[in-house]
Design an enzyme around this catalytic site. Structure first.
Site, PDB file in Angstrom:
ATOM      1  N   SER A 283     -27.470 -36.642 -18.589  1.00  0.00           N
ATOM      2  CA  SER A 283     -28.251 -37.880 -18.485  1.00  0.00           C
ATOM      3  C   SER A 283     -27.934 -38.599 -17.185  1.00  0.00           C
ATOM      4  O   SER A 283     -26.827 -38.494 -16.653  1.00  0.00           O
ATOM      5  CB  SER A 283     -27.931 -38.820 -19.641  1.00  0.00           C
ATOM      6  OG  SER A 283     -26.657 -39.403 -19.461  1.00  0.00           O
ATOM      7  N   ASP A 284     -28.896 -39.361 -16.694  1.00  0.00           N
ATOM      8  CA  ASP A 284     -28.581 -40.331 -15.662  1.00  0.00           C
ATOM      9  C   ASP A 284     -27.699 -41.405 -16.321  1.00  0.00           C
ATOM     10  O   ASP A 284     -27.675 -41.541 -17.542  1.00  0.00           O
ATOM     11  CB  ASP A 284     -29.843 -40.940 -15.050  1.00  0.00           C
ATOM     12  CG  ASP A 284     -29.567 -41.522 -13.666  1.00  0.00           C
ATOM     13  OD1 ASP A 284     -28.377 -41.797 -13.353  1.00  0.00           O
ATOM     14  OD2 ASP A 284     -30.524 -41.718 -12.890  1.00  0.00           O
ATOM     15  N   TRP A 285     -26.995 -42.164 -15.515  1.00  0.00           N
ATOM     16  CA  TRP A 285     -25.959 -43.089 -16.017  1.00  0.00           C
ATOM     17  C   TRP A 285     -26.584 -44.223 -16.845  1.00  0.00           C
ATOM     18  O   TRP A 285     -27.243 -45.105 -16.317  1.00  0.00           O
ATOM     19  CB  TRP A 285     -25.158 -43.642 -14.845  1.00  0.00           C
ATOM     20  CG  TRP A 285     -23.942 -42.830 -14.507  1.00  0.00           C
ATOM     21  CD1 TRP A 285     -22.678 -43.317 -14.373  1.00  0.00           C
ATOM     22  CD2 TRP A 285     -23.832 -41.415 -14.281  1.00  0.00           C
ATOM     23  NE1 TRP A 285     -21.800 -42.282 -14.094  1.00  0.00           N
ATOM     24  CE2 TRP A 285     -22.471 -41.123 -14.033  1.00  0.00           C
ATOM     25  CE3 TRP A 285     -24.747 -40.350 -14.302  1.00  0.00           C
ATOM     26  CZ2 TRP A 285     -22.002 -39.828 -13.786  1.00  0.00           C
ATOM     27  CZ3 TRP A 285     -24.291 -39.069 -14.066  1.00  0.00           C
ATOM     28  CH2 TRP A 285     -22.936 -38.819 -13.804  1.00  0.00           C
ATOM     29  N   GLY A 287     -28.843 -43.612 -19.132  1.00  0.00           N
ATOM     30  CA  GLY A 287     -30.223 -43.230 -19.441  1.00  0.00           C
ATOM     31  C   GLY A 287     -30.433 -42.727 -20.861  1.00  0.00           C
ATOM     32  O   GLY A 287     -31.525 -42.269 -21.202  1.00  0.00           O
TER      33      GLY A 287
END
Ligand SMILES: *[C@@H]1O[C@H](CO)[C@@H](O)[C@H](O)[C@H]1NC(C)=O
Ligand SMILES: *[C@@H]1O[C@H](CO)[C@@H](O)[C@H](O)[C@H]1NC(C)=O
Ligand SMILES: *[C@@H]1O[C@H](CO)[C@@H](O)[C@H](O)[C@H]1NC(C)=O
Ligand SMILES: *[C@@H]1O[C@H](CO)[C@@H](O)[C@H](O)[C@H]1NC(C)=O
Ligand SMILES: *[C@@H]1O[C@H](CO)[C@@H](O)[C@H](O)[C@H]1NC(C)=O
Ligand SMILES: *[C@@H]1O[C@H](CO)[C@@H](O)[C@H](O)[C@H]1NC(C)=O
Ligand SMILES: *[C@@H]1O[C@H](CO)[C@@H](O)[C@H](O)[C@H]1NC(C)=O
Ligand SMILES: *[C@@H]1O[C@H](CO)[C@@H](O)[C@H](O)[C@H]1NC(C)=O
Ligand SMILES: *[C@@H]1O[C@H](CO)[C@@H](O)[C@H](O)[C@H]1NC(C)=O
Ligand SMILES: *[C@@H]1O[C@H](CO)[C@@H](O)[C@H](O)[C@H]1NC(C)=O
Ligand SMILES: *[C@@H]1O[C@H](CO)[C@@H](O)[C@H](O)[C@H]1NC(C)=O
Length: 791
Positions: A283-285, A287
C-alpha cells in the site's frame, strides 16, 4: 508516501478515526468495479521458480503471529519496515524513498528526476541511472527502493508529481520503467512500481475527516474505462511486471469508486491475473482503508502499518493483529496469508537478499523523522552497521552526464548556442544561484536553483553545483566578465539597461524555475516568481537572451517567439550537478540531444485532462474524476483535434542536423493471427504480446559539422476502432554519430505495439486495414512513412 516533514494541511488527522471501508459498488458513470476473487496465488512463473520454493519453505516455519507481522509495517529505522524474525534468521526489510535518491540518508546522491530521465530518450543512460541508484540503496542497507513511478503518468499538465514519473506517453514511460527496474534489481535491490493506478492528481488524493474522525469526503475516484486503462495507464506497469519488478504500490485514489488498495479488479484481476504479477502489492502510506476487504482485494502488505495518519496509531492497523483474529475466527483463509508472504519473500530470495545484504546505516534511522526511535515497538532492529557510509561513488559523473543529455534545446536562433567564448556575460534570475533554505525537502523558496521537487520524491543534497558557480568557473578559464542579478522582483520591475554595465553583454543567461511537490497540484503553468516577466524584462534590453528553465514539467513560455530570446533550454530537475550539466550544454561540450517527453501547447486553455478541483458538495462521494478524454492525452489529443502547439512531444534541437532515409518494413513472423493464441500467463501478460511481429529500419545521418546524438522516433497509426489516436510512439533509438556518419536503426514492433485493447474480446487485437509507420525526429516532424496492412 508522505513524509511527516511535509505540510499535511489538507488532512485533518483525527486522534482515532472510525473509517468505514468504502462502498466498492458505488456506481459512477463508468459503472462499477467488477468483483474479481479470489486473489491469485503466486506460482513463481517467469524465472522465480527456484526462489518461490525457498519462500514457501520459509512460510512453512512461521507462526500465525509472525505471518501477521510480516504483512504489516512497523515503526523502525526506515520509512517502511518489516520486523525481523530473528528465530528464522530473517533480518527484516528496510523500505526507503524514493524516485531520484535514497531520501532518508546522508552521503547519498541526488539524481536527475524522472522527467529529466525520460527526456534523454536513452535506454542505456536510464539503465545506468537505475544501477547507480540501486547501488546507493543497497549500500545503505535498504532492501526495497520505492521507485520507479509510472503513475502519475501526466494526464494533466498540472499534476504535482508528474516530475517523479516520466512522461504522459505510455510507451516511453514503459521503457523508462523497464530500464530503471532492471538497473535497480541488477544490484540486488527490490524495485517498486508505483502508484497503481490512475493516480493522476494530488488534490483530494486522500479522504478528508473531521477532527473527531468522521469522514467528510472520500478520496478522488479516477473513473477510467477499460480500454483507456489498458492502452494508457496500465501499459507501463506491464513493462514493469515483465521486467520482474518485486513490488507494486497501490495508490491513494479510488478507481471506479473503490480504493486502489482494495480494488479487486485492479489488483486481483488486472495486476495479478492479467499481467501475471508474481511479487507483492504494497500500500501507499496510509492508503489502506479496510482489513479483510483489502486482503481479499489483493493487497499483500500494509505500509507503513498503523501510524498517526488517518487516525491509525502505530501498532493498530487494519492488518497486524486483525489478520490473526480473522484467520482464527474463520473469516480469512490461511492460504491467502501464506500467499501474501510467499509473494513478499520470493523476490527477496530471487535477488539474493538472504545472503550478505549490507546492514542498515544507523544515520538513516537518526534522519528518519517518520518513525523516530521513540516510536519503535520492538528491540529487534539492531543497528550494528557502520554509520554515515558514503555511497556516492563516482555517480556524480553519471548525474552530470544525464543532466546534460536531458536538457532539451527548444529554440536556437541563428545558432546562438553553443556560446562562442563570450567575454561579457550577464546572469539573471533567482534560479541561478545557491539555495538559501537548505538542501533538503525544499519548499518553493525564492532564492536558489531547483534540482528536485518536493515531498517523498525529493532528495537530501550533499552538495549542489549551481548554474552561477559553474558559469563563473568557466568564465574564469575564458577570462570573461560575469555580472549577476538574482532578484526577480528587481529584474522584472527595472529597465535592465540601468543595471548592467557596460552594455550590452555578449549574452544574457536567464535562469527561471517552477516548483512542484507531492500532495499539491500546480496552480498555473507559468514560471514561478514572475519568471515570465523576468524574461520579458531582460529581452527588452538584451538582443541575445538565453533562457534556461528548471521546472517540474510543462511551462507556457509566452516569450518563445520573442526575437531577442535567442535560445530556450528546458533543463527540468537535473540533480546535484545541475550547473555543470547546463554549462556543458551552453558551451557545447555536450551537444544537446534530449527530446520533450510531453507537449507544450500554444495556450494554457488548450490542455485537457484537468485535475478535478473545487468540488462544492457535502456528498462524501462527490470527488469524481471522469477520464472522459479517454486516450486523448498529450499529443494524442492535440493530434486528434488537429491543434497547433508550441513545441510538440518528441521535439528537441541539436547543434548538428540529421536526416533520415531508407525506410524498410519487414515482417518478422510467418503469419499473424489478429488475436494471439492462448499461452499461459507470465509476468507481463500473455507472452505472445511481447513477440516481435515487424521490424522497421531507417538510416540516420549526421549532416552537420559537429558530432552529436539524435533520436529517430517511430510513430504508428493503428486502424483501430473509434477513439484510436492518430499516431502513437512505438519505438525510439538514441544514436550518436560523428559529423557525416550514418547508422541504420531498427525498431522492433511487438504484438502489443500493433494492437488495441478489444473490450468485448478482453484481448489485445491487431486490426485489419492499413497501418502507417512513420519515422521522424518528433511527433510532428515525420521524415519517412509507409502504409500497409499487417495481418
Ligand atoms: C453501495 O452502493 C449501492 C449503489 O449505490 C447501494 O445499493 C448499496 O446499498 C451500498 N451499500 C452499502 C453497504 O452502503
Ligand atoms: C471501471 O469501470 C469500467 C466500466 O465502466 C470497467 O470496464 C472497468 O473494468 C473498471 N475498472 C476497474 C479497475 O474497476
Ligand atoms: C492457493 O493455494 C492454496 C494451497 O496452498 C489453495 O488452497 C488455494 O485454493 C489457492 N488459491 C487460489 C486462488 O488458487
Ligand atoms: C484492527 O483494526 C482496527 C481498525 O479497523 C484497529 O482499530 C484495531 O486496533 C486493529 N486491531 C489490532 C489487533 O490491530
Ligand atoms: C473476524 O475478525 C476480523 C478481524 O478482526 C473481523 O473484521 C471480522 O469481523 C471477524 N469476523 C467474525 C465472523 O467474527
Ligand atoms: C538572425 O539572423 C537573421 C537572418 O540572418 C538576422 O536578420 C537577425 O538579425 C539575426 N538575429 C540575431 C539576434 O542575431
Ligand atoms: C528585491 O528587489 C525588490 C525590488 O527592488 C526589493 O524590494 C527587495 O528588497 C529585493 N530583495 C532582496 C532580497 O534584496
Ligand atoms: C531587442 O533588444 C534590442 C536591444 O539590443 C532592443 O532595442 C529591442 O527593442 C529589443 N526587441 C524587443 C522586441 O524587445
Ligand atoms: C487536420 O488537418 C489536416 C490538414 O490541415 C486535414 O487534412 C484534416 O482533415 C484535419 N483533420 C481534422 C480532424 O480536422
Ligand atoms: C535493420 O537494421 C539492423 C541493424 O540495426 C540490421 O541488423 C538488419 O539487418 C536491418 N534489417 C534490414 C531488413 O535491413
Ligand atoms: C493500403 O495500402 C496499400 C499499399 O500498401 C494500398 O495499395 C491500399 O490502397 C491501401 N488501402 C487503403 C484502404 O488505404
Amino acid at each position: 508516501m508522505l513524509s511527516s516533514l511535509l505540510p499535511i494541511a489538507a488532512l485533518v488527522v483525527p486522534a482515532f478515526a472510525v473509517v468505514q471501508p468504502s462502498n466498492t459498488t458505488i456506481l459512477g458513470q463508468y459503472g462499477h468495479v467488477p468483483p474479481v476473487y479470489p486473489s491469485p496465488n503466486a506460482t513463481g512463473v517467469g524465472g522465480w521458480e527456484g526462489a518461490i520454493v525457498k519462500a514457501r519453505a520459509f512460510v512453512s516455519q512461521m507462526t500465525l503471529e509472525e505471518k501477521a507481522d510480516m504483512v504489516t509495517g512497523t515503526p523502525g529505522p526506515c520509512v517502511g519496515n518489516i520486523v525481523p524474525i530473528l528465530r528464522l534468521g530473517f533480518s527484516g526489510l528496510c523500505l526507503q524513498d524514493g524516485p531520484l535518491s535514497i531520501r532518508v540518508a546522508d552521503y547519498a546522491s541526488v539524481f536527475p528526476a524522472g522527467v529529466s530521465t525520460a527526456a534523454t530518450f536513452d535506454r542505456d543512460l536510464i539503465y545506468q541511472r537505475g544501477v547507480a541508484m540501486g547501488a546507493e540503496f543497497r549500500g545503505k542497507g535498504s532492501h526495497v527502493a520505492l521507485t520507479p513511478v509510472a503513475s502519475p503518468m501526466g494526464r494533466s499538465a498540472y499534476a504535482g508529481r508528474n516530475w517523479e514519473g516520466f512522461s504522459p506517453d505510455p510507451y516511453l514511460t514503459g521503457v523508462c520503467m523497464a530500464e530503471s527496474i532492471e538497473g535497480i534489481q541488477s544490484v540486488g535491490v527490490q524495485a517498486t512500481a508505483k502508484h497503481w493506478v490512475a493516480n493522476e492528481q494530488e488534490t483530494q488524493r486522500n479522504p478528508s475527516y473531521e477532527a473527531d474522525g468522521t469522514l467528510i469526503q472520500e478520496s478522488v475516484s479516477s473513473n477510467v474505462d477499460d480500454r483507456t486503462m489498458h492502452e494508457l495507464y496500465m501499459w507501463p506497469f506491464a513493462n514493469a511486471v515483465k521486467s520482474g519488478v518485486s513490488s507494486v504500490m497501490c495508490s491513494y485514489n479510488r478507481i471506479n469508486g473503490s480504493y486502489a488498495c482494495e480494488n479487486s479488479k485492479s489488483q486481483n484481476g488486472l495486476l495479478k491475473g492479467e499481467l501475471g504479477f508474481q511479487g507483492y502489492s504494497m500500500s501507499d502510506w496510509g492508503g489502506v482503508h479496510s482489513g479483510l476487504s483489502s486482503i481479499e482485494g489483493g493487497l499483500d502488505m500494509n505500509m507503513p502499518g498503523g501510524i498517526g495518519l488517518y487516525g491509525m496509531t502505530w501498532g493498530h492497523s487494519y492488518f497486524g493483529g486483525n489478520v490473526t483474529l480473522a484467520v482464527n475466527n474463520g473469516s480469512l483463509d490461511l492460504s491467502r496469508v501464506d500467499d501474501m508472504i510467499t509473494r513478499i519473500m520470493t523476490p527477496y530470495y530471487f535477488l539474493g537478499q538472504d545472503v550478505g545484504f549490507p546492514e542498515i546505516d544507523p544515520s538513516g534511522a537518526d534522519l528518519n523523522t517518520f518513525s523516530p526511535k521513540s516510536t519503535w515497538l520492538t528491540d529487534d532492529f539492531v543497528l550494528n552497521g557502520r554509520r554515515s557510509r558514503d555511497v556516492r561513488a563516482d555517480h556524480g559523473e553519471l548525474i552530470r552526464q544525464i543532466g546534460a543529455e536531458s536538457t532539451v534545446l527548444l529554440k536556437n536562433l541563428n545558432n546562438t548556442l553553443p556560446l562562442k567564448a563570450p567575454t561579457s556575460i550577464a546572469v539573471f534570475g533567482n534560479d541561478a544561484g545557491p539555495d538559501t533554505q537548505g538542501f533538503y525537502n525544499q519548499v518553493d523558496f525564492e532564492y536558489g536553483t531547483l534540482s528536485s521537487g518536493g515531498g517523498s520524491g525529493t532528495g537530501r543534497l550533499t552538495y549542489l553545483v549551481t548554474p552561477l558557480e559553474a558559469i563563473n568557473a568557466k568564465a574564469q578559464i575564458d577570462g570573461a566578465l560575469v555580472q549577476q542579478f538574482l532578484n526577480n522582483t528587481l529584474i522584472a520591475t527595472s529597465d535592465v539597461s540601468t543595471l548592467v554595465i557596460p552594455t550590452p553583454p555578449d549574452v544574457c543567461l536567464v535562469f527561471v524555475k517552477t516548483w512542484a511537490e507531492e500532495a499539491k497540484d500546480r496552480q498555473s503553468l507559468d514560471l514561478d516568481w514572475d519568471g515570465n516577466s523576468v524574461v520579458e524584462s531582460v529581452a527588452a534590453y538584451c538582443a541575445n537572451t538565453v533562457v534556461v528553465t528548471h521546472s517540474s514539467g510543462i511551462n507556457n513560455l509566452p516569450f518563445a517567439n520573442h526575437p531577442n530570446v535567442t535560445a530556450i533550454l528546458a533543463a527540468h530537475y537535473s540533480g546535484q550537478e545541475s550547473g555543470n550539466s547546463i554549462v556543458d550544454v551552453l558551451y557545447g561540450a555536450v551537444n544537446p540531444s534530449a527530446k520533450l517527453p510531453y507537449t507544450i501547447a500554444l495556450e494554457d486553455d488548450d490542455y485537457n485532462g484537468l485535475p478535478t478541483t473545487s468540488v462544492e458538495s457535502s456528498d462524501p462521494d462527490a470527488w469524481q474524476a471522469n477520464f472522459d478524454e479517454k486516450l486523448e492525452i498529450d499529443y494524442r489529443y492535440f493530434d486528434a483535434k488537429n491543434m497547433s502547439v508550441l513545441y510538440e512531444f518528441g521535439f528537441g534541437l541539436s547543434y548538428s542536423t540529421f536526416e533520415l532515409a531508407s525506410l524498410k518494413i519487414s515482417k518478422a513472423v510467418e503469419s499473424i493471427p489478429a488475436v494471439a493464441d492462448f499461452q499461459p500467463t507470465a509476468p507481463g501478460g500473455n507472452p505472445a504480446l511481447w513477440d516481435t511481429l515487424y521490424t522497421v529500419n531507417a538510416t540516420v545521418t549526421n549532416t552537420g559539422d559537429v558530432s552529436g546524438a539524435t533520436v529517430p522516433q517511430l510513430y504508428v497509426t493503428i486502424p483501430g476502432p473509434v477513439g484510436t489516436p492518430p499516431k502513437q510512439l512505438r519505438g525510439f533509438e538514441k544514436v550518436f554519430l560523428e559529423a557525416g556518419a550514418s547508422s541504420e536503426v531498427q525498431f522492433s514492433l511487438m504484438r502489443r505495439d500493433l494492437s488495441y485493447w478489444d473490450v468485448i474480446l478482453q484481448e489485445w487485437a491487431v486490426p485489419e486495414g492499413n497501418f502507417t509507420f512513420a519515422v521522424g525526429f518528433s511527433s510532428r516532424d515525420i521524415k519517412l512513412s509507409a502504409s500497409l496492412a499487417v495481418l
